[in-house]
Design a protein around this motif. Structure first.
Motif, mmCIF file in Angstrom:
data_model
loop_
_atom_site.group_PDB
_atom_site.id
_atom_site.type_symbol
_atom_site.label_atom_id
_atom_site.label_comp_id
_atom_site.label_asym_id
_atom_site.label_seq_id
_atom_site.Cartn_x
_atom_site.Cartn_y
_atom_site.Cartn_z
ATOM 1 N N ASP A 29 66.474 91.332 52.524
ATOM 2 C CA ASP A 29 65.333 92.216 52.144
ATOM 3 C C ASP A 29 65.491 92.627 50.596
ATOM 4 O OD1 ASP A 29 64.152 92.142 54.415
ATOM 5 O OD2 ASP A 29 64.800 94.225 55.253
ATOM 6 N N CYS A 30 66.748 93.060 50.135
ATOM 7 C CA CYS A 30 67.082 93.667 48.978
ATOM 8 C C CYS A 30 67.460 92.548 47.991
ATOM 9 C CB CYS A 30 67.610 95.007 49.012
ATOM 10 S SG CYS A 30 69.405 94.710 49.505
ATOM 11 N N GLY A 31 68.248 91.333 48.371
ATOM 12 C CA GLY A 31 68.671 90.389 47.646
ATOM 13 C C GLY A 31 70.111 90.917 47.101
ATOM 14 N N GLN A 32 70.715 91.847 47.584
ATOM 15 C CA GLN A 32 72.101 92.162 47.430
ATOM 16 C C GLN A 32 73.047 91.206 47.702
ATOM 17 O OE1 GLN A 32 73.494 95.086 45.657
ATOM 18 N NE2 GLN A 32 75.350 93.657 45.734
ATOM 19 N N ALA A 33 73.872 90.847 46.998
ATOM 20 C CA ALA A 33 74.832 89.795 47.224
ATOM 21 C C ALA A 33 76.491 90.187 47.712
ATOM 22 C CB ALA A 33 75.471 88.690 46.022
ATOM 23 N N PHE A 34 76.774 89.767 48.559
ATOM 24 C CA PHE A 34 77.928 90.143 49.323
ATOM 25 C C PHE A 34 79.151 89.003 49.286
ATOM 26 C CE2 PHE A 34 74.725 93.065 50.985
ATOM 27 C CZ PHE A 34 75.181 94.181 50.959
ATOM 28 N N ARG A 35 80.322 89.544 49.264
ATOM 29 C CA ARG A 35 81.531 88.774 49.393
ATOM 30 C C ARG A 35 82.200 89.128 50.687
ATOM 31 N NH1 ARG A 35 83.807 88.354 44.486
ATOM 32 N NH2 ARG A 35 82.597 86.731 44.042
ATOM 33 N N SER A 36 82.439 88.168 51.622
ATOM 34 C CA SER A 36 83.099 88.537 53.141
ATOM 35 C C SER A 36 84.677 87.685 53.109
ATOM 36 C CB SER A 36 82.450 88.086 54.069
ATOM 37 O OG SER A 36 83.175 88.380 55.460
ATOM 38 N N ASN A 37 85.555 88.388 53.694
ATOM 39 C CA ASN A 37 86.790 87.597 53.821
ATOM 40 C C ASN A 37 87.316 87.363 55.101
ATOM 41 O OD1 ASN A 37 87.454 90.269 54.777
ATOM 42 N ND2 ASN A 37 89.551 90.456 54.113
ATOM 43 N N TYR A 38 86.175 87.080 55.703
ATOM 44 C CA TYR A 38 85.943 86.984 57.425
ATOM 45 C C TYR A 38 87.050 85.418 57.647
ATOM 46 C CZ TYR A 38 84.845 85.775 62.185
ATOM 47 O OH TYR A 38 84.776 85.666 63.256
ATOM 48 N N GLY A 39 86.816 84.544 56.824
ATOM 49 C CA GLY A 39 87.703 83.123 57.184
ATOM 50 C C GLY A 39 88.983 83.382 56.900
ATOM 51 N N TYR A 40 89.288 84.187 55.773
ATOM 52 C CA TYR A 40 90.741 84.448 55.386
ATOM 53 C C TYR A 40 91.296 85.327 56.450
ATOM 54 C CZ TYR A 40 94.695 86.177 52.636
ATOM 55 O OH TYR A 40 96.012 86.644 52.309
ATOM 56 N N SER A 41 90.863 86.210 56.854
ATOM 57 C CA SER A 41 91.261 87.134 57.652
ATOM 58 C C SER A 41 91.347 86.541 58.965
ATOM 59 C CB SER A 41 90.163 88.538 57.980
ATOM 60 O OG SER A 41 90.601 89.229 59.056
ATOM 61 N N LEU A 42 90.519 85.697 59.589
ATOM 62 C CA LEU A 42 90.923 85.114 60.814
ATOM 63 C C LEU A 42 92.162 84.324 60.905
ATOM 64 C CD1 LEU A 42 89.715 84.684 63.656
ATOM 65 C CD2 LEU A 42 88.381 82.557 62.607
ATOM 66 N N LYS A 43 92.281 83.647 59.550
ATOM 67 C CA LYS A 43 93.447 82.569 59.496
ATOM 68 C C LYS A 43 94.789 83.166 59.530
ATOM 69 C CE LYS A 43 91.008 79.052 56.929
ATOM 70 N NZ LYS A 43 90.908 78.460 55.781
ATOM 71 N N ARG A 44 94.673 84.367 58.772
ATOM 72 C CA ARG A 44 95.805 85.249 58.668
ATOM 73 C C ARG A 44 96.097 85.986 59.874
ATOM 74 N NH1 ARG A 44 95.665 90.251 54.461
ATOM 75 N NH2 ARG A 44 93.834 90.647 56.192
ATOM 76 N N SER A 45 95.406 86.486 60.801
ATOM 77 C CA SER A 45 95.593 87.190 62.009
ATOM 78 C C SER A 45 96.212 86.135 62.864
ATOM 79 C CB SER A 45 94.447 87.802 62.362
ATOM 80 O OG SER A 45 93.364 86.907 62.728
ATOM 81 N N ALA A 46 95.699 84.976 62.967
ATOM 82 C CA ALA A 46 96.120 83.873 63.949
ATOM 83 C C ALA A 46 97.662 83.461 63.518
ATOM 84 C CB ALA A 46 95.222 82.691 63.801
ATOM 85 N N LEU A 47 97.963 83.270 62.232
ATOM 86 C CA LEU A 47 99.308 83.038 61.882
ATOM 87 C C LEU A 47 100.092 84.256 62.158
ATOM 88 C CD1 LEU A 47 98.822 81.152 58.469
ATOM 89 C CD2 LEU A 47 99.599 80.175 60.775
ATOM 90 N N PHE A 48 99.605 85.529 62.217
ATOM 91 C CA PHE A 48 100.335 86.607 62.456
ATOM 92 C C PHE A 48 100.778 86.720 63.978
ATOM 93 C CE2 PHE A 48 100.189 91.169 63.983
ATOM 94 C CZ PHE A 48 101.597 91.489 63.314
ATOM 95 N N GLY A 49 99.780 86.357 64.883
ATOM 96 C CA GLY A 49 99.875 86.329 66.284
ATOM 97 C C GLY A 49 100.859 85.333 66.760
ATOM 98 N N LEU A 50 100.895 84.000 65.960
ATOM 99 C CA LEU A 50 101.877 83.115 66.526
ATOM 100 C C LEU A 50 103.064 83.458 66.153
ATOM 101 C CD1 LEU A 50 102.218 80.143 67.457
ATOM 102 C CD2 LEU A 50 101.871 79.368 64.868
ATOM 103 N N PHE A 51 103.411 84.138 64.920
ATOM 104 C CA PHE A 51 104.748 84.323 64.382
ATOM 105 C C PHE A 51 105.184 85.418 65.430
ATOM 106 C CE2 PHE A 51 103.659 82.580 59.972
ATOM 107 C CZ PHE A 51 104.630 81.404 60.359
#
Length: 115
Positions: A29-51
């Motif tokens: 609607d408004c054209g505001q651009a966003f940046r998300s760290n979803y992929g990085y957070s997913l990888k980091r949490s998977a490694l955290f769970g494994l460790f």
């Protein structure tokens, strides 16, 4: 942050879940651009769970006398506890930040607001 129910902070429009999981996206609607760290957070949490799972089993093997009990507990409940820790880390570490002031639509909306 609940990425499943994310709304644009400028216009309040709900952002689709699959769009908000991209590294960079814009509000339709408004054209505001966003940046998300979803992929990085997913990888980091998977490694955290494994460790956590491997570290918990190793620590339990050192502290508890029959290592077979630690092995069985680690297989049955350790993975579940590690998954819970990884889920919580992922849930609370997602960040969506705006980039700039918005796109062309954002500039048009701003000029319409000022008139």
């Amino acid at each position: 942050m609940d990425i499943d129910h994310y709304h644009c902070p400028n216009c309040g429009r709900p952002i689709e879940t699959w769009v908000a999981r991209r590294p960079e996206f814009t509000c339709a609607d408004c054209g505001q651009a966003f940046r998300s760290n979803y992929g990085y957070s997913l990888k980091r949490s998977a490694l955290f769970g494994l460790f956590c799972w491997i570290g918990g089993m190793a620590l339990g093997g050192l502290l508890v006398e029959p290592w077979q009990v630690v092995f069985v507990f680690g297989i049955e409940f350790g993975a579940l506890l590690a998954f819970g820790a990884a889920f919580l880390l992922h849930r609370f570490s997602i960040r969506i930040t705006p980039i700039g002031e918005g796109g062309e639509r954002g500039a048009q909306a701003e000029s319409n607001r000022s008139s």
